[in-house]
Design a protein around this motif. Structure first.
Motif, PDB file in Angstrom:
ATOM      1  N   THR A   3      -1.575  -6.302  -1.945  1.00 36.78           N
ATOM      2  CA  THR A   3      -0.593  -5.363  -1.406  1.00 36.78           C
ATOM      3  C   THR A   3      -1.200  -3.980  -1.267  1.00 36.78           C
ATOM      4  OG1 THR A   3       1.258  -6.596  -2.341  1.00 36.78           O
ATOM      5  CG2 THR A   3       1.658  -4.290  -1.802  1.00 36.78           C
ATOM      6  N   LEU A   4      -1.860  -3.522  -2.325  1.00 38.43           N
ATOM      7  CA  LEU A   4      -2.465  -2.189  -2.295  1.00 38.43           C
ATOM      8  C   LEU A   4      -3.579  -2.113  -1.260  1.00 38.43           C
ATOM      9  CD1 LEU A   4      -2.627  -1.430  -6.128  1.00 38.43           C
ATOM     10  CD2 LEU A   4      -0.866  -0.762  -4.474  1.00 38.43           C
ATOM     11  N   GLY A  84       3.893  -2.510   2.052  1.00 39.11           N
ATOM     12  CA  GLY A  84       4.052  -2.718   0.621  1.00 39.11           C
ATOM     13  C   GLY A  84       5.377  -3.390   0.285  1.00 39.11           C
ATOM     14  N   PRO A  97       9.665  -0.773  -5.165  1.00 44.25           N
ATOM     15  CA  PRO A  97       8.374  -0.431  -5.798  1.00 44.25           C
ATOM     16  C   PRO A  97       7.187  -0.715  -4.880  1.00 44.25           C
ATOM     17  CG  PRO A  97       9.744  -1.706  -7.310  1.00 44.25           C
ATOM     18  CD  PRO A  97      10.420  -1.742  -5.975  1.00 44.25           C
ATOM     19  N   GLY A  98       7.298  -1.749  -4.074  1.00 44.35           N
ATOM     20  CA  GLY A  98       6.241  -2.048  -3.116  1.00 44.35           C
ATOM     21  C   GLY A  98       6.115  -0.961  -2.065  1.00 44.35           C
ATOM     22  N   VAL A 100       6.881   2.229  -2.447  1.00 41.13           N
ATOM     23  CA  VAL A 100       6.265   3.413  -3.064  1.00 41.13           C
ATOM     24  C   VAL A 100       4.758   3.215  -3.209  1.00 41.13           C
ATOM     25  CG1 VAL A 100       6.150   4.821  -5.163  1.00 41.13           C
ATOM     26  CG2 VAL A 100       8.366   4.147  -4.228  1.00 41.13           C
ATOM     27  N   SER A 101       4.373   2.082  -3.779  1.00 39.29           N
ATOM     28  CA  SER A 101       2.934   1.847  -3.976  1.00 39.29           C
ATOM     29  C   SER A 101       2.218   1.717  -2.636  1.00 39.29           C
ATOM     30  CB  SER A 101       2.689   0.626  -4.862  1.00 39.29           C
ATOM     31  OG  SER A 101       3.186  -0.538  -4.269  1.00 39.29           O
ATOM     32  N   VAL A 104       1.742   5.311  -1.130  1.00 40.09           N
ATOM     33  CA  VAL A 104       0.688   6.032  -1.846  1.00 40.09           C
ATOM     34  C   VAL A 104      -0.686   5.448  -1.503  1.00 40.09           C
ATOM     35  CG1 VAL A 104      -0.240   6.537  -4.153  1.00 40.09           C
ATOM     36  CG2 VAL A 104       2.210   6.797  -3.695  1.00 40.09           C
ATOM     37  N   SER A 105      -0.759   4.127  -1.427  1.00 46.63           N
ATOM     38  CA  SER A 105      -2.031   3.478  -1.079  1.00 46.63           C
ATOM     39  C   SER A 105      -2.482   3.856   0.329  1.00 46.63           C
ATOM     40  CB  SER A 105      -1.902   1.957  -1.191  1.00 46.63           C
ATOM     41  OG  SER A 105      -1.713   1.579  -2.526  1.00 46.63           O
ATOM     42  N   SER A 152      -0.643 -10.365  -5.129  1.00 44.28           N
ATOM     43  CA  SER A 152      -0.438  -8.920  -5.254  1.00 44.28           C
ATOM     44  C   SER A 152      -0.726  -8.454  -6.650  1.00 44.28           C
ATOM     45  CB  SER A 152       0.978  -8.555  -4.896  1.00 44.28           C
ATOM     46  OG  SER A 152       1.281  -8.973  -3.607  1.00 44.28           O
TER      47      SER A 152
END
Length: 152
Positions: A3-4, A84, A97-98, A100-101, A104-105, A152
């Motif tokens: 995912t990241l 994400g 949460p996906g 957000v991450s 950011v990624s 992930s």
């Protein structure tokens, strides 16, 4: 991790990862995306692939603003957030949460790619570096959207 990684690629090409994810959904390689807004990914795959190709071509011109300017940076963060959230949803997890991450990624990928491109410009013509970025997005993105890729 996938995912990241996929979201970070949004910092390089904003439309590449969503297009490659949509293609994988269309081909049945990624499941669990049966509810809105993700349920339209498969049907949108061809349009997203065309837009991805257009972005890759436009990157080689002087018409495109710097990827770190506000508009493109926000677009890349939103693209990463979508990827994400979709990847988390595909794994049966909550999308927030996906998102957000992923956002950011994508920003981390954006600034890493920008720094690499500036360094490469000392040795390579900018369009050639752009082609190398395209290859990175296509190969890494295709690998990260396969069923057998690390979870992930």
């Amino acid at each position: 991790m996938k995912t990241l990684g996929l979201a970070a690629l949004c910092g390089v090409r904003s439309l590449g990862p969503p297009a490659l994810l949509a293609r994988s959904v269309q081909r049945g390689r990624v499941g669990g995306l049966d509810s809105p807004p993700f349920n339209r990914l498969g049907p949108a795959a061809n349009a997203l692939l065309i837009l991805m190709a257009g972005e890759m071509l436009a990157d080689k011109t002087s018409l495109v603003p710097a990827r770190t300017s506000a508009g493109p940076a926000i677009g890349r963060a939103l693209s990463g957030a979508f990827v994400g959230a979709a990847m988390f949803a595909a794994d049966g997890r909550r999308g927030a949460p996906g998102a957000v991450s992923g956002g950011v990624s994508a920003l981390a990928g954006l600034y890493a790619a920008n720094r690499a491109r500036k360094q490469a410009a000392k040795h390579l013509p900018d369009p050639l570096w752009g082609v190398l970025e395209d290859i990175l997005v296509l190969l890494a993105g295709s690998t990260l959207t396969r069923k057998d890729a690390e979870q992930s």
